[in-house]
Design an enzyme around this catalytic site. Sequence first.
Site, PDB file in Angstrom:
ATOM      1  N   GLY A 250    -112.375  21.351  87.729  1.00  0.00           N
ATOM      2  CA  GLY A 250    -111.746  21.438  86.422  1.00  0.00           C
ATOM      3  C   GLY A 250    -112.624  22.086  85.361  1.00  0.00           C
ATOM      4  O   GLY A 250    -112.151  22.893  84.557  1.00  0.00           O
ATOM      5  N   SER A 251    -113.893  21.763  85.367  1.00  0.00           N
ATOM      6  CA  SER A 251    -114.785  22.310  84.327  1.00  0.00           C
ATOM      7  C   SER A 251    -114.861  23.829  84.427  1.00  0.00           C
ATOM      8  O   SER A 251    -114.737  24.534  83.421  1.00  0.00           O
ATOM      9  CB  SER A 251    -116.192  21.714  84.463  1.00  0.00           C
ATOM     10  OG  SER A 251    -116.128  20.309  84.372  1.00  0.00           O
TER      11      SER A 251
ATOM     12  N   ASN B 291    -107.502  12.278  79.752  1.00  0.00           N
ATOM     13  CA  ASN B 291    -108.261  11.527  80.750  1.00  0.00           C
ATOM     14  C   ASN B 291    -108.706  10.152  80.262  1.00  0.00           C
ATOM     15  O   ASN B 291    -109.015   9.288  81.066  1.00  0.00           O
ATOM     16  CB  ASN B 291    -109.476  12.338  81.205  1.00  0.00           C
ATOM     17  CG  ASN B 291    -110.265  12.905  80.056  1.00  0.00           C
ATOM     18  OD1 ASN B 291    -109.720  13.645  79.230  1.00  0.00           O
ATOM     19  ND2 ASN B 291    -111.523  12.565  79.970  1.00  0.00           N
TER      20      ASN B 291
ATOM     21  N   GLN C 139    -105.634  15.925  84.923  1.00  0.00           N
ATOM     22  CA  GLN C 139    -105.116  14.557  85.081  1.00  0.00           C
ATOM     23  C   GLN C 139    -103.634  14.535  85.468  1.00  0.00           C
ATOM     24  O   GLN C 139    -103.090  13.481  85.783  1.00  0.00           O
ATOM     25  CB  GLN C 139    -105.315  13.747  83.796  1.00  0.00           C
ATOM     26  CG  GLN C 139    -106.767  13.441  83.474  1.00  0.00           C
ATOM     27  CD  GLN C 139    -107.386  12.414  84.415  1.00  0.00           C
ATOM     28  OE1 GLN C 139    -106.702  11.576  85.000  1.00  0.00           O
ATOM     29  NE2 GLN C 139    -108.695  12.478  84.574  1.00  0.00           N
TER      30      GLN C 139
ATOM     31  N   SER D 177    -108.173  19.972  89.518  1.00  0.00           N
ATOM     32  CA  SER D 177    -109.366  19.617  90.272  1.00  0.00           C
ATOM     33  C   SER D 177    -108.995  18.669  91.408  1.00  0.00           C
ATOM     34  O   SER D 177    -108.335  17.654  91.189  1.00  0.00           O
ATOM     35  CB  SER D 177    -110.357  18.947  89.317  1.00  0.00           C
ATOM     36  OG  SER D 177    -111.504  18.540  90.025  1.00  0.00           O
TER      37      SER D 177
ATOM     38  N   HIS E 220    -110.603  16.462  93.264  1.00  0.00           N
ATOM     39  CA  HIS E 220    -111.064  15.070  93.389  1.00  0.00           C
ATOM     40  C   HIS E 220    -110.307  14.104  92.473  1.00  0.00           C
ATOM     41  O   HIS E 220    -110.505  12.897  92.532  1.00  0.00           O
ATOM     42  CB  HIS E 220    -112.584  14.959  93.173  1.00  0.00           C
ATOM     43  CG  HIS E 220    -113.067  15.075  91.770  1.00  0.00           C
ATOM     44  ND1 HIS E 220    -113.437  13.971  91.036  1.00  0.00           N
ATOM     45  CD2 HIS E 220    -113.255  16.138  90.976  1.00  0.00           C
ATOM     46  CE1 HIS E 220    -113.846  14.375  89.837  1.00  0.00           C
ATOM     47  NE2 HIS E 220    -113.744  15.688  89.779  1.00  0.00           N
TER      48      HIS E 220
ATOM     49  N   THR F  49    -119.195  32.694  98.708  1.00  0.00           N
ATOM     50  CA  THR F  49    -118.454  32.324  99.915  1.00  0.00           C
ATOM     51  C   THR F  49    -117.575  31.120  99.618  1.00  0.00           C
ATOM     52  O   THR F  49    -118.029  30.145  99.027  1.00  0.00           O
ATOM     53  CB  THR F  49    -119.434  32.013 101.065  1.00  0.00           C
ATOM     54  OG1 THR F  49    -120.256  33.163 101.243  1.00  0.00           O
ATOM     55  CG2 THR F  49    -118.699  31.686 102.352  1.00  0.00           C
TER      56      THR F  49
ATOM     57  N   CYS G 129    -121.434   8.057  77.171  1.00  0.00           N
ATOM     58  CA  CYS G 129    -122.713   7.381  77.007  1.00  0.00           C
ATOM     59  C   CYS G 129    -123.792   8.414  77.262  1.00  0.00           C
ATOM     60  O   CYS G 129    -124.127   8.710  78.390  1.00  0.00           O
ATOM     61  CB  CYS G 129    -122.800   6.258  78.031  1.00  0.00           C
ATOM     62  SG  CYS G 129    -124.416   5.559  78.233  1.00  0.00           S
TER      63      CYS G 129
HETATM   64  C1  LIG Z   1    -112.263  15.355  85.408  1.00  0.00           C
HETATM   65  C2  LIG Z   1    -111.734  16.244  84.349  1.00  0.00           C
HETATM   66  C3  LIG Z   1    -112.258  17.532  84.151  1.00  0.00           C
HETATM   67  C4  LIG Z   1    -113.436  18.041  84.932  1.00  0.00           C
HETATM   68  O1  LIG Z   1    -113.117  18.305  86.261  1.00  0.00           O
HETATM   69  P1  LIG Z   1    -114.297  18.509  87.321  1.00  0.00           P
HETATM   70  O2  LIG Z   1    -113.603  18.923  88.562  1.00  0.00           O
HETATM   71  O3  LIG Z   1    -114.977  17.192  87.460  1.00  0.00           O
HETATM   72  O4  LIG Z   1    -115.186  19.573  86.781  1.00  0.00           O
HETATM   73  C5  LIG Z   1    -111.699  18.328  83.190  1.00  0.00           C
HETATM   74  N1  LIG Z   1    -110.659  17.890  82.447  1.00  0.00           N
HETATM   75  C6  LIG Z   1    -110.112  16.679  82.611  1.00  0.00           C
HETATM   76  C7  LIG Z   1    -108.963  16.269  81.777  1.00  0.00           C
HETATM   77  C8  LIG Z   1    -110.646  15.806  83.556  1.00  0.00           C
HETATM   78  O5  LIG Z   1    -110.115  14.592  83.699  1.00  0.00           O
END
Ligand SMILES: *Cc1c(COP(=O)(O)O)cnc(C)c1O
Length: 394
Positions: free
Chosen positions: A69-70, A150, A178, A198, A200, A236, A323
């Site tokens: 996501g980042s 999130n 999300q 993303s 995960h 890759t 934090c």
């Molecule tokens: C987790 C999250 C991200 C970041 O995703 P990553 O795959 O961990 O880099 C970006 N935006 C939102 C809203 C998220 O919840």
Amino acid sequence: MIYADNAATTRMSKTAIAAMLPFLDEIYGNPSSLYSAGQKAKEALEGARQTIARLIGALPNEILFTSGGSEGDNQAILSAAAIGKKQGKTHIISDTIEHHAVLHTLKKLEKEGFEVTYLPAHENGIVRPQELEDAIRDDTCLVTVMYANNEIGTIQPIRELGAICRSHGVLFHTDAVQAVGHIPVNVKDDNVDLLCASAHKFHGPKGVGFLYAKRGVRLQNLIEGGAQERGLRAGTENVGGIVAMAAALQEAVDGREENAKKLTALRDRLIEGLSEIEHSALNGDAEQRLPSNVSFCFEGIEGESLLLLLDDLGVSASSGSACTSGSLDPSHVLLAIGRIHDVAHGSLRLSLGEDATTADVDEIVRCTKQVVAHLRSFSPVWRDLCSGKGNFIL
Ligand SMILES: *Cc1c(COP(=O)(O)O)cnc(C)c1O
């Protein structure tokens, strides 16, 4: 252990693990290699692209694989800014409750001369379409508003926001990390030009994601090198991760309706249980929120201690507050929806997984009541509030 932090990350599904394993073992060829071992990997990669495209209403060549996501947020926003700059347009619109992947990218652009308008998310955590309409200018090149938050789980009126952008010819990006796999997402119906997700966050592996860019929207690459991903993302490909992501998304979409129904009932039971704690409040809209998300503030306590004590009782949760090394700043999201500093400090985010049960929810409520009462019993802030030296807000 009850894991109630699925907004932070999820456990990989058995299906996703099974889909990934062959690519860590026998099918290890490089998709750019021309011999058959490479071509097998290439086929799997393109199959995953087709699956993902179909599941969000896109075309395969509108999907770019990323590290998550980042990266997707960075690439989408920087690309749209570059397009805008070429046309002399340097105004961007976003909102106050975005993820740091968006906010920090926008800060960088502000330093480079872009101007950013941050729409308020109001007390319910939702952006108002009319306020977007009013904020669009002749030099606006991009609107970026997240699909679902999130921390507080609120769902934005993406379709309406997208329609407004389209009618003004402004590019629209949404961080849908999300949302994808959890609520219905369709890039055509939602009028989005750029969208990132993303793996995960929907039971796929960490370190892999995708970016949708509507045909004709020119992406800029963040990583220079080989010609992978049509020259837009060198390196890759993470073949196993990508295949597992596609399998996880297919599974999430197939089970979505049923899971959402079940989770919504559990979520509302959890909200009801936690509401019994005096001087507490739900953060964000009660209806327009993710089926899995519960976010609360409890007056007179400190969120970090709440988490540690919940962990001792076997509940993994989050405060939703950032934090950062030593300094405990309350969450920018909670401050943005009008929680004052002291109240925002006493926050708790619970994000349920699809395997959660009624017994889990009841146990979370029991533990939270116990821990909040314990922390309040020696909190000077709570004592002052109770003795009338301060005023309760919640
Ligand atoms: C987790 C999250 C991200 C970041 O995703 P990553 O795959 O961990 O880099 C970006 N935006 C939102 C809203 C998220 O919840």
